[in-house]
Design a protein around this motif. Sequence first.
Motif, PDB file in Angstrom:
ATOM      1  N   SER A 133      -5.758  -2.716  -1.690  1.00 53.41           N
ATOM      2  CA  SER A 133      -4.509  -3.478  -1.880  1.00 53.41           C
ATOM      3  C   SER A 133      -4.674  -4.941  -1.481  1.00 53.41           C
ATOM      4  CB  SER A 133      -3.375  -2.877  -1.047  1.00 53.41           C
ATOM      5  OG  SER A 133      -3.105  -1.576  -1.465  1.00 53.41           O
ATOM      6  N   PHE A 169      -3.848  -1.800  -4.977  1.00 54.58           N
ATOM      7  CA  PHE A 169      -4.918  -0.790  -5.065  1.00 54.58           C
ATOM      8  C   PHE A 169      -5.165  -0.238  -6.466  1.00 54.58           C
ATOM      9  CE2 PHE A 169      -5.635   3.964  -3.910  1.00 54.58           C
ATOM     10  CZ  PHE A 169      -6.998   3.832  -3.671  1.00 54.58           C
ATOM     11  N   ARG A 173     -11.068   2.234  -1.472  1.00 57.08           N
ATOM     12  CA  ARG A 173     -10.182   2.328  -0.307  1.00 57.08           C
ATOM     13  C   ARG A 173      -9.944   0.953   0.305  1.00 57.08           C
ATOM     14  NH1 ARG A 173      -8.903   7.291   1.732  1.00 57.08           N
ATOM     15  NH2 ARG A 173      -7.123   6.058   2.441  1.00 57.08           N
ATOM     16  N   GLY A 174      -8.713   0.710   0.657  1.00 58.89           N
ATOM     17  CA  GLY A 174      -8.354  -0.593   1.242  1.00 58.89           C
ATOM     18  C   GLY A 174      -8.139  -1.679   0.201  1.00 58.89           C
ATOM     19  N   SER A 176       0.865  -1.179   0.000  1.00 58.84           N
ATOM     20  CA  SER A 176       0.000   0.000   0.000  1.00 58.84           C
ATOM     21  C   SER A 176       0.903   1.229   0.000  1.00 58.84           C
ATOM     22  CB  SER A 176      -0.848   0.043   1.277  1.00 58.84           C
ATOM     23  OG  SER A 176      -1.769  -0.988   1.292  1.00 58.84           O
ATOM     24  N   ALA A 177       0.272   2.396  -0.102  1.00 63.72           N
ATOM     25  CA  ALA A 177       1.022   3.650   0.010  1.00 63.72           C
ATOM     26  C   ALA A 177       1.500   3.801   1.452  1.00 63.72           C
ATOM     27  CB  ALA A 177       0.120   4.811  -0.378  1.00 63.72           C
ATOM     28  N   THR A 182      -2.398   8.150   1.139  1.00 64.36           N
ATOM     29  CA  THR A 182      -3.598   8.244   0.293  1.00 64.36           C
ATOM     30  C   THR A 182      -4.524   9.365   0.791  1.00 64.36           C
ATOM     31  OG1 THR A 182      -3.380   5.891  -0.116  1.00 64.36           O
ATOM     32  CG2 THR A 182      -5.462   6.889  -0.762  1.00 64.36           C
TER      33      THR A 182
HETATM   34  N1  ASP Z   1      -3.606   3.082  -0.155  1.00 64.48           N
HETATM   35  C1  ASP Z   1      -4.970   2.702  -0.374  1.00 64.48           C
HETATM   36  C2  ASP Z   1      -5.866   3.219   0.740  1.00 64.48           C
HETATM   37  O1  ASP Z   1      -5.368   3.879   1.649  1.00 64.48           O
HETATM   38  C3  ASP Z   1      -5.160   1.219  -0.567  1.00 64.48           C
HETATM   39  C4  ASP Z   1      -4.851   0.361   0.626  1.00 64.48           C
HETATM   40  O2  ASP Z   1      -4.240   0.820   1.589  1.00 64.48           O
HETATM   41  O3  ASP Z   1      -5.222  -0.814   0.603  1.00 64.48           O
HETATM   42  O4  ASP Z   1      -7.037   3.021   0.707  1.00 64.48           O
END
Ligand code: ASP
Length: 404
Positions: free
Chosen positions: A152, A135, A149-150, A40-41, A46
């Motif tokens: 990844s 992601f 969101r989420g 992820s970032a 993000t």
């Molecule tokens: N960076 C993205 C988010 O904050 C994807 C992830 O973290 O899974 O939603």
Amino acid sequence: MLIVKKFGGTSVADKERIFNVARRCIEDYKNGNEVVVVLSAMGKQTDVLLAQAKDINPNASKRELDMLLTTGEQISVALMAMAMDSLGVPAVSLNAFQVAMHTTSVYSNARLKKIDTDRIKNELANKKIVIVTGFQGVNKFDDYTTLGRGGSDTTAVALAAALHADKCEIFTDVDGVFTADPRIVKNARKLNEITYDEMLELATLGAGVLHNRSVEMAKKYGVELVVRSSLNTTEGTVVKEEVKMEKMLVSGVACDRNAARIAVIGLEDQPGVAFKLFNHLAKYNINVDIIIQSIGRDGTKDISFTVDGDKVDEAVKILERHRETSLKCEKIDVEESIAKVSIVGAGMMSNAGVAAKMFEALYDVGVNIKMISTSEIRVTVIIDDVHVDKAMNAVHESFSLADF
Ligand code: ASP
Ligand code: ADP
Ligand code: MG
């Protein structure tokens, strides 16, 4: 063995954490495994990018937002490859374009359709650790998309399925899947195992530990997942089809604070009214959750329903446009400070009184229920957002989820 390892934002938040992850991956590599890493970032990157976009243009197009957000993951994968290289292990970072991760066209909420595995396989054959951006994907216009969101987690599971990986590990900042969010319920207990179906319900109902699409995909392709901490070596939670343990009545409590209630007051009490109302929303892809219709009186009725908090403005705008023409209702009320609290458990299917027990727990702490909805394996209530912590703890306590 081919292992897919996914690390979330907190796990790669700074230099020290990046090296921690690099070492964990290198350990598997040195033991003779092929290692694919999904990142992820870094940290809250993000959110930072979204805030920057909002500052420049609050109405930025979803295409440009996705173009911006995908940079977050690109930074973390490149830095990770550099960290591994500095530790003497060959690694290569790849973004969604380089891998070719094809998604649907919808910006900000795209679905993965197909992943080309040739490039990854070639890099693995060249004895490299392959680090892939989570992601993100690419659509038929060759534009970047994001998976929600989420998302990844979903990238990791999709890669594990496409590569027929032997193992898919989701590393995060807690020790596994708990009976409730351990940040809200201090007594929450880590589960050793959970079924796909229960995990899917929990994730959909707000347990952010896994992206719900990742669970859907894991079930579809039979990918066994392990959710565990990146900060210690504690065994995590296995998410799979069948669990050995005797099924508990309730396996978890979840909350979703991003909900809003819309009440359409004074509709005509006639056939076709509900159809018209929800059809207007469906045309704009607005998902509706819990629906309650009042008993008709004096030729009118009210319909209330919940939508995602970030869709409420759009939904109200659409309904207001049709208020006087097709809907012919008196008014539209909105309540945004509400939250969803749910219990989930395969065991409740054959047990009467589970819902009553939840309602009693809420009554004992003086929490009023605004809406109720149930399925075979879940009960959901809508309450005032300010009561979430109290309600979660009371409900969790009443099902003795902390005992073992
Ligand atoms: N960076 C993205 C988010 O904050 C994807 C992830 O973290 O899974 O939603
Ligand atoms: P990552 O960045 O690693 O993807 P997330 O923040 O997306 O991490 O998910 C981990 C968080 O999920 C935990 O910090 C925890 O607060 C939250 N969470 C919510 N419900 C649960 C649950 N039932 N079990 C474990 N964690 C949960
Ligand atoms: Mg996450």
